[in-house]
Scaffold this active site. Structure first.
Site, PDB file in Angstrom:
ATOM      1  N   SER A 150       0.813  -1.218   0.000  1.00 65.26           N
ATOM      2  CA  SER A 150       0.000   0.000   0.000  1.00 65.26           C
ATOM      3  C   SER A 150       0.843   1.264   0.000  1.00 65.26           C
ATOM      4  CB  SER A 150      -0.927  -0.007   1.217  1.00 65.26           C
ATOM      5  OG  SER A 150      -0.179  -0.031   2.413  1.00 65.26           O
ATOM      6  N   GLY A 156       1.412   4.122   4.284  1.00 65.38           N
ATOM      7  CA  GLY A 156       1.265   2.995   3.375  1.00 65.38           C
ATOM      8  C   GLY A 156       2.471   2.114   3.650  1.00 65.38           C
ATOM      9  N   PHE A 192      -6.487   7.451   4.807  1.00 64.99           N
ATOM     10  CA  PHE A 192      -7.108   7.151   6.103  1.00 64.99           C
ATOM     11  C   PHE A 192      -7.443   8.495   6.736  1.00 64.99           C
ATOM     12  CE2 PHE A 192      -6.426   6.341  10.736  1.00 64.99           C
ATOM     13  CZ  PHE A 192      -7.441   5.405  10.924  1.00 64.99           C
ATOM     14  N   SER A 237     -21.259  17.163  11.841  1.00 64.06           N
ATOM     15  CA  SER A 237     -20.026  17.753  11.340  1.00 64.06           C
ATOM     16  C   SER A 237     -19.262  18.244  12.560  1.00 64.06           C
ATOM     17  CB  SER A 237     -20.363  18.908  10.407  1.00 64.06           C
ATOM     18  OG  SER A 237     -19.194  19.619  10.102  1.00 64.06           O
ATOM     19  N   GLN A 281      -1.432  -6.928   8.522  1.00 65.59           N
ATOM     20  CA  GLN A 281      -2.831  -6.643   8.867  1.00 65.59           C
ATOM     21  C   GLN A 281      -3.844  -7.203   7.879  1.00 65.59           C
ATOM     22  OE1 GLN A 281      -0.533  -4.117   8.352  1.00 65.59           O
ATOM     23  NE2 GLN A 281      -1.492  -2.353   7.386  1.00 65.59           N
ATOM     24  N   GLN A 282      -3.400  -7.590   6.702  1.00 61.65           N
ATOM     25  CA  GLN A 282      -4.355  -8.166   5.742  1.00 61.65           C
ATOM     26  C   GLN A 282      -4.670  -9.625   6.052  1.00 61.65           C
ATOM     27  OE1 GLN A 282      -6.183  -6.383   4.242  1.00 61.65           O
ATOM     28  NE2 GLN A 282      -5.406  -5.256   2.493  1.00 61.65           N
ATOM     29  N   PHE A 330     -11.375   4.551   5.990  1.00 65.05           N
ATOM     30  CA  PHE A 330     -10.263   4.254   5.097  1.00 65.05           C
ATOM     31  C   PHE A 330     -10.802   4.142   3.681  1.00 65.05           C
ATOM     32  CE2 PHE A 330      -7.368   1.357   2.801  1.00 65.05           C
ATOM     33  CZ  PHE A 330      -6.210   2.118   2.887  1.00 65.05           C
ATOM     34  N   GLY A 370       7.170  -1.792  12.679  1.00 61.17           N
ATOM     35  CA  GLY A 370       7.358  -3.063  11.971  1.00 61.17           C
ATOM     36  C   GLY A 370       7.927  -2.837  10.571  1.00 61.17           C
ATOM     37  N   ASP A 371       7.456  -1.786   9.914  1.00 62.55           N
ATOM     38  CA  ASP A 371       7.956  -1.472   8.567  1.00 62.55           C
ATOM     39  C   ASP A 371       9.426  -1.064   8.628  1.00 62.55           C
ATOM     40  OD1 ASP A 371       5.350  -1.904   7.755  1.00 62.55           O
ATOM     41  OD2 ASP A 371       4.823   0.225   7.781  1.00 62.55           O
TER      42      ASP A 371
HETATM   43  N1  LIG Z   1       8.742  -0.612  23.029  1.00 61.26           N
HETATM   44  C1  LIG Z   1       9.705  -0.913  22.161  1.00 61.26           C
HETATM   45  N2  LIG Z   1      11.005  -0.708  22.494  1.00 61.26           N
HETATM   46  C2  LIG Z   1      12.003  -0.988  21.626  1.00 61.26           C
HETATM   47  N3  LIG Z   1      11.805  -1.495  20.390  1.00 61.26           N
HETATM   48  C3  LIG Z   1      10.531  -1.725  20.017  1.00 61.26           C
HETATM   49  C4  LIG Z   1       9.424  -1.459  20.863  1.00 61.26           C
HETATM   50  N4  LIG Z   1       8.285  -1.775  20.199  1.00 61.26           N
HETATM   51  C5  LIG Z   1       8.687  -2.233  18.988  1.00 61.26           C
HETATM   52  N5  LIG Z   1      10.030  -2.209  18.875  1.00 61.26           N
HETATM   53  C6  LIG Z   1      10.856  -2.627  17.725  1.00 61.26           C
HETATM   54  O1  LIG Z   1      10.048  -2.715  16.567  1.00 61.26           O
HETATM   55  C7  LIG Z   1       9.999  -4.052  16.078  1.00 61.26           C
HETATM   56  C8  LIG Z   1       8.619  -4.343  15.557  1.00 61.26           C
HETATM   57  O2  LIG Z   1       7.703  -4.167  16.616  1.00 61.26           O
HETATM   58  P1  LIG Z   1       6.328  -4.972  16.753  1.00 61.26           P
HETATM   59  O3  LIG Z   1       6.591  -6.404  16.970  1.00 61.26           O
HETATM   60  O4  LIG Z   1       5.525  -4.238  17.786  1.00 61.26           O
HETATM   61  O5  LIG Z   1       5.733  -4.777  15.286  1.00 61.26           O
HETATM   62  P2  LIG Z   1       4.230  -4.585  14.779  1.00 61.26           P
HETATM   63  O6  LIG Z   1       3.283  -5.049  15.830  1.00 61.26           O
HETATM   64  O7  LIG Z   1       4.144  -5.249  13.452  1.00 61.26           O
HETATM   65  O8  LIG Z   1       4.162  -3.015  14.626  1.00 61.26           O
HETATM   66  P3  LIG Z   1       3.389  -2.123  13.559  1.00 61.26           P
HETATM   67  O9  LIG Z   1       2.597  -3.032  12.684  1.00 61.26           O
HETATM   68  O10 LIG Z   1       2.538  -1.210  14.395  1.00 61.26           O
HETATM   69  O11 LIG Z   1       4.442  -1.380  12.841  1.00 61.26           O
HETATM   70  C9  LIG Z   1      10.432  -4.908  17.255  1.00 61.26           C
HETATM   71  O12 LIG Z   1      11.000  -6.116  16.816  1.00 61.26           O
HETATM   72  C10 LIG Z   1      11.433  -4.001  17.949  1.00 61.26           C
HETATM   73  O13 LIG Z   1      12.693  -4.063  17.324  1.00 61.26           O
HETATM   74 MG   LIG Z   2       3.007  -4.793  11.748  1.00 62.04          MG
END
Ligand SMILES: Nc1ncnc2c1ncn2[C@@H]1O[C@H](COP(=O)(O)OP(=O)(O)OP(=O)(O)O)[C@@H](O)[C@H]1O
Ligand SMILES: [Mg+2]
Length: 314
Positions: free
Chosen positions: A8, A48, A102, A36, A172-173, A116, A256-257
């Site tokens: 995305s 994205g 979004f 509103s 998330q998908q 969205f 995560g990205d």
């Molecule tokens: N509180 C934290 N402190 C330090 N590092 C963090 C923390 N939260 C996340 N991270 C880092 O980010 C990485 C990905 O986090 P997480 O497992 O929460 O991904 P996610 O749930 O897919 O997040 P999102 O989809 O919201 O981007 C972790 O492996 C870690 O390296």
């Molecule tokens: Mg994620």
């Protein structure tokens, strides 16, 4: 290493309403809602999943190829991504739809009303990878991140047909997939990315045990928030890599990205996976410390230099 990131491309429009939604919702009148809210703050954030991952890869000195669909309003976002080192020539521009958006309004109770709009994203299914591989002189890895669900399935099938290495990143998908689709997105992937929740959901959806999932993929990388990352392969003991701690958690969106971008950058340098994951964790923490998913500013050499190969085994 030439990496194409499919998924995305979107913007988040976040507004703050300085009142309570509940005060405007009248009991017994909810069949004819016409409301509103006068918001006093608007933030537009670039996002994205594919754009976030590509931004991270570009920030670390790679030239990733962004593959997705956007609208005619994409010009400014394109310039931003290009400045970060992203190849945007394979972004399909819709003739009739805007870039996915979004829109969310939050009130003083932190209640939210959001919409969205998928918009141009649905046209991602029209994209084919073969001409892109030809344009850039071959692809070493295709990341299949959350996108129009049909596009995700098509991109995965095309990777298998063309014999391209791919990373499955359904995130998330996953929630909207059925068993056949979940299996189809994962089978034959060189890499599989999930967080802990998605790891459990994937097993439930696919009907595969952890071992059976591992038998389908080369490596399964599971992120565990502040507890770091687990790297698992079917032929060896899982390895745990710690997160990079911080006292300045500003916004967990997009961590995560950022992790994926750092990890893939490490792989492109032929590092062992635990060291690549260290770089992933370091970039994730940079994302955690800033509001927005593409607002961190790093010096690639400095961040890479800070990454050693400290590993804690599970
Ligand atoms: N509180 C934290 N402190 C330090 N590092 C963090 C923390 N939260 C996340 N991270 C880092 O980010 C990485 C990905 O986090 P997480 O497992 O929460 O991904 P996610 O749930 O897919 O997040 P999102 O989809 O919201 O981007 C972790 O492996 C870690 O390296
Ligand atoms: Mg994620």
């Amino acid at each position: 290493m030439r990496i194409a990131v499919t998924g995305s491309i979107a913007t988040d429009h976040l507004m703050a309403y300085p009142g309570r939604f509940a005060d405007q919702l009248i009991e017994g009148r909810l069949d004819k809602v016409s409301l509103s809210f006068l918001a006093d703050d608007l933030e537009v954030r670039r996002g994205g999943v594919a754009a976030n991952i590509a931004f991270g890869l570009g920030s670390l000195g790679l030239r990733p190829i962004l593959v997705g669909a956007a609208g005619i309003d994409f010009a400014e976002y394109r310039a931003w991504l290009e400045a970060a080192g992203v190849d945007t020539d394979s972004v399909r521009i819709s003739e009739s739809r805007h870039t996915a958006r979004f829109v969310c309004t939050t009130d003083t109770d932190q209640n939210q009303i959001a919409t969205f709009y998928a918009g141009a994203m649905s046209e991602a299914r029209e994209l084919t990878l073969a001409p892109i591989a030809e344009r850039v002189g071959g692809l070493d890895l295709v990341v299949i991140a959350p996108n129009d669900p049909e596009a995700m399935v098509r991109h995965t099938d095309e990777c298998r047909t063309l014999g391209l290495s791919f990373a499955a990143d359904p995130s998330q998908q996953l929630a909207r997939l059925d068993r056949a689709e979940a299996r189809r997105l994962v089978e034959g992937a060189d890499l599989l990315f999930t967080n802990e929740y998605e790891a459990a959901l994937l097993q439930q959806l696919s009907g595969w045990t952890e071992r059976q999932v591992l038998d389908q993929v080369g490596t399964w990388v599971t992120t565990r928030g502040a507890d770091g990352v687990v790297i698992a392969r079917s032929d060896s003991t899982p390895v745990t890599v710690p997160a990079v701690p911080t006292d300045h958690v500003a916004d967990p969106t997009g961590v995560g990205d950022a992790f994926r971008a750092g990890f893939l950058t490490g792989l492109s340098r032929s590092w062992p996976m635990p060291r690549a994951a260290r770089l992933g964790c370091a970039l994730a923490t940079e994302a955690l410390k800033t509001i927005g998913t593409q607002e961190y500013r790093i010096t690639a050499a400095e961040l890479i230099g800070r990454t050693d190969d400290t590993v804690v085994s599970a």
